[in-house]
Scaffold this active site. Structure first.
Site, mmCIF file in Angstrom:
data_model
loop_
_atom_site.group_PDB
_atom_site.id
_atom_site.type_symbol
_atom_site.label_atom_id
_atom_site.label_comp_id
_atom_site.label_asym_id
_atom_site.label_seq_id
_atom_site.Cartn_x
_atom_site.Cartn_y
_atom_site.Cartn_z
ATOM 1 N N PHE A 122 0.826 -1.103 -0.081
ATOM 2 C CA PHE A 122 0.057 -0.053 -0.043
ATOM 3 C C PHE A 122 0.671 1.268 0.065
ATOM 4 O O PHE A 122 1.718 1.317 1.008
ATOM 5 C CB PHE A 122 -0.970 -0.044 1.405
ATOM 6 C CG PHE A 122 -1.795 1.075 1.505
ATOM 7 C CD1 PHE A 122 -3.235 0.896 0.928
ATOM 8 C CD2 PHE A 122 -1.500 2.032 2.359
ATOM 9 C CE1 PHE A 122 -4.002 1.823 1.169
ATOM 10 C CE2 PHE A 122 -2.437 2.896 2.543
ATOM 11 C CZ PHE A 122 -3.841 2.951 2.087
ATOM 12 N N ALA A 129 3.748 14.020 2.787
ATOM 13 C CA ALA A 129 2.361 13.578 2.925
ATOM 14 C C ALA A 129 2.362 12.314 3.608
ATOM 15 O O ALA A 129 2.480 11.305 3.103
ATOM 16 C CB ALA A 129 1.889 13.635 1.436
ATOM 17 N N SER A 131 0.768 12.250 7.726
ATOM 18 C CA SER A 131 -0.510 12.489 8.089
ATOM 19 C C SER A 131 -1.629 13.270 7.279
ATOM 20 O O SER A 131 -2.757 12.951 7.025
ATOM 21 C CB SER A 131 -0.435 13.328 9.607
ATOM 22 O OG SER A 131 0.252 12.973 10.336
ATOM 23 N N ILE A 156 7.366 2.530 2.637
ATOM 24 C CA ILE A 156 6.243 1.617 2.345
ATOM 25 C C ILE A 156 6.900 0.121 2.694
ATOM 26 O O ILE A 156 7.933 -0.476 2.144
ATOM 27 C CB ILE A 156 6.281 1.844 0.459
ATOM 28 C CG1 ILE A 156 5.952 3.175 0.060
ATOM 29 C CG2 ILE A 156 4.964 0.728 0.000
ATOM 30 C CD1 ILE A 156 4.820 3.748 0.771
ATOM 31 N N GLU A 362 0.080 3.767 10.084
ATOM 32 C CA GLU A 362 -1.360 3.788 9.531
ATOM 33 C C GLU A 362 -2.114 4.923 10.483
ATOM 34 O O GLU A 362 -3.419 4.850 10.953
ATOM 35 C CB GLU A 362 -2.057 2.401 10.120
ATOM 36 C CG GLU A 362 -1.118 1.415 9.347
ATOM 37 C CD GLU A 362 -1.881 0.169 8.864
ATOM 38 O OE1 GLU A 362 -3.275 0.200 9.003
ATOM 39 O OE2 GLU A 362 -1.506 -0.941 8.479
ATOM 40 N N THR A 364 -0.767 8.205 13.117
ATOM 41 C CA THR A 364 -0.235 8.251 14.196
ATOM 42 C C THR A 364 -1.285 8.552 15.153
ATOM 43 O O THR A 364 -2.497 8.570 14.974
ATOM 44 C CB THR A 364 0.496 9.752 14.558
ATOM 45 O OG1 THR A 364 -0.368 10.771 14.139
ATOM 46 C CG2 THR A 364 1.909 9.978 13.589
#
Ligand SMILES: Cc1cc2nc3c(=O)[nH]c(=O)nc-3n(C[C@H](O)[C@H](O)[C@H](O)COP(=O)(O)OP(=O)(O)OC[C@H]3O[C@@H](n4cnc5c(N)ncnc54)[C@H](O)[C@@H]3O)c2cc1C
Length: 379
Positions: A122, A129, A131, A156, A362, A364
């Site tokens: 993903f 970029a 949050s 990633i 995923e 914070t």
């Protein structure tokens, strides 16, 4: 039947627990020490059908329930955080297809995701970029019937080894930038791996920069429609955060397992450690918050499966609570082991390093608080 889990899910939990203890726990320290992706664990997950938990039954999956997947993830994380990322990231990487893919896309990729032939990643985060998802700068330009993607992504998970990347890029549609999700297969010209992160923990799980230099993909590789990217990303993260809750709960359980074993065996000043009331209180506190975390995470997973009202809030709460809890529990476990809590001869040192990530990726924990407050107060 458990409070949240079915008989079948409890059976799966016991089977996975046994398999992890026999096959994954013995190599967890070596995976961390070497800092290499444990391909043999990936093959074990493929052969034992664990990847099937990631997709719906129509495409080679099992029951397609997040609550079932989380049962397995928790048991993997209990013995090896890096190995739990193999299963968790396979789900996160495939989620755009599972949740938003066309029939043709699902038929093409999901059976291979379920068999483990295809590892998915993903790719959302960029240098500016994290949050702020809207700040993505990677661009996809329509050029002669296909899209040309240029830009880069950082941090990633398994980006260097994934067979399929879901890449979020901006598309100019009528003068407006629209975030859009694209499927990019490994081997596509222009796709390359940049820096590999040297991390505090989860060392067996690679984390890579991915570079896109005019990577061409056909329009049929768009997931959903142009402009659906933002909603796709958030949908996938709502699901992924429950998995983070399960990973954190499992890791904390692993630290408690180690602390219990140590307290039973060790002697301090001639007195067994487990006989000390101070140690007993610490163990009791650890057990209590782990059970609370498990209950919240299982509730979040079941609510997600039923799409019950409040499932987004529960997802964020499970990640927030479990990730703070695992930091506290692993730290307490390290204290309890004394010198050995700081030594690689025992798993607690690794678990404490692995634990930190859950409050960061995923979204914070600050972002989870924003989500929870937004859900409470209304949008
Ligand atoms: C090991 C690892 C694996 C990862 N895997 C993936 C992956 O597979 N795919 C992927 O796309 N990304 C991945 N990431 C990226 C991860 O999701 C981001 O790092 C994370 O979302 C945080 O983004 P950032 O680092 O840019 O922090 P920033 O957004 O720069 O935030 C910095 C600080 O500011 C705070 N902050 C920011 N905005 C606000 C706000 N509005 N209100 C309050 N506080 C705020 C944050 O909470 C944080 O404390 C991974 C990261 C790591 C470390």
């Amino acid at each position: 039947m458990g409070l949240w889990l079915s008989e079948a899910q409890l059976r799966l939990r016991d089977e996975v627990r046994k398999m992890m203890l026999e096959r994954v726990a013995p190599q967890a320290a070596e995976t961390d020490e070497k800092g290499e992706f444990p391909w043999e664990v990936k093959e074990l997950f493929a052969a034992s059908g664990l990847f099937r938990l990631v997709v719906q039954p129509e495409y080679g999956g099992t029951d397609g329930l997040l609550s079932t997947l989380c049962v397995a993830i928790e048991e993997v994380s209990r013995v090896c955080g890096a190995s739990s990322m193999i299963l968790g990231n396979q789900s996160l990487g495939a989620s755009p297809l599972v949740l938003w893919g066309s029939e043709a896309q699902k038929k093409k990729y999901l059976p291979k995701v379920a068999s483990g032939e295809c590892l998915a990643s993903f790719a959302l985060t960029e240098a500016n970029a994290g949050s702020d998802v809207a700040a993505v700068q990677t661009r996809a330009v329509l050029d002669g019937g296909s899209y040309s993607i240029s830009g880069s992504k950082i941090f990633i998970t398994h980006g260097n080894i994934a067979d399929l990347l879901v890449v979020f890029a901006k598309v100019d549609a009528g003068g407006k930038d629209k975030l859009t999700a694209f499927l990019v297969e490994r081997g596509t010209p222009g796709l390359s791996t940049g820096k590999l992160e040297k991390k505090m923990g989860l060392k067996g799980s690679s984390t890579a920069e991915i570079i896109f230099d005019q990577v061409r993909v056909p329009g049929e590789n768009i997931v959903g429609k142009i402009g659906d990217g933002f909603r796709i990303a958030l949908d996938c993260l709502d699901k992924g955060r429950v998995m983070v809750g399960a990973m954190a709960t499992g890791l904390a359980q692993g630290a408690l397992d180690a602390a219990l074993a140590f307290a039973r065996d060790a002697v301090s000043d001639g007195v067994p450690l487990a006989g000390s009331q101070a140690v007993q209180f610490t163990l009791a506190d650890m057990e209590t918050v782990i059970q609370a975390s498990r209950s919240l995470t299982q509730a979040a997973a079941v609510k997600y499966d039923r799409k019950e009202e409040g499932y987004i809030k529960f997802s964020a709460m499970s990640k927030l609570f479990a990730s703070d809890m695992v930091m506290d529990v692993t730290s307490k476990a390290a204290d309890l082991l004394g010198d050995y809590g700081y030594s690689r001869d025992y798993p607690v040192e690794r678990m404490m390093r692995d634990a930190k990530i859950f409050a960061i990726f995923e979204g914070t924990n600050q972002i989870q608080r924003l989500v929870i407050a937004r859900e409470l107060l209304g949008k």
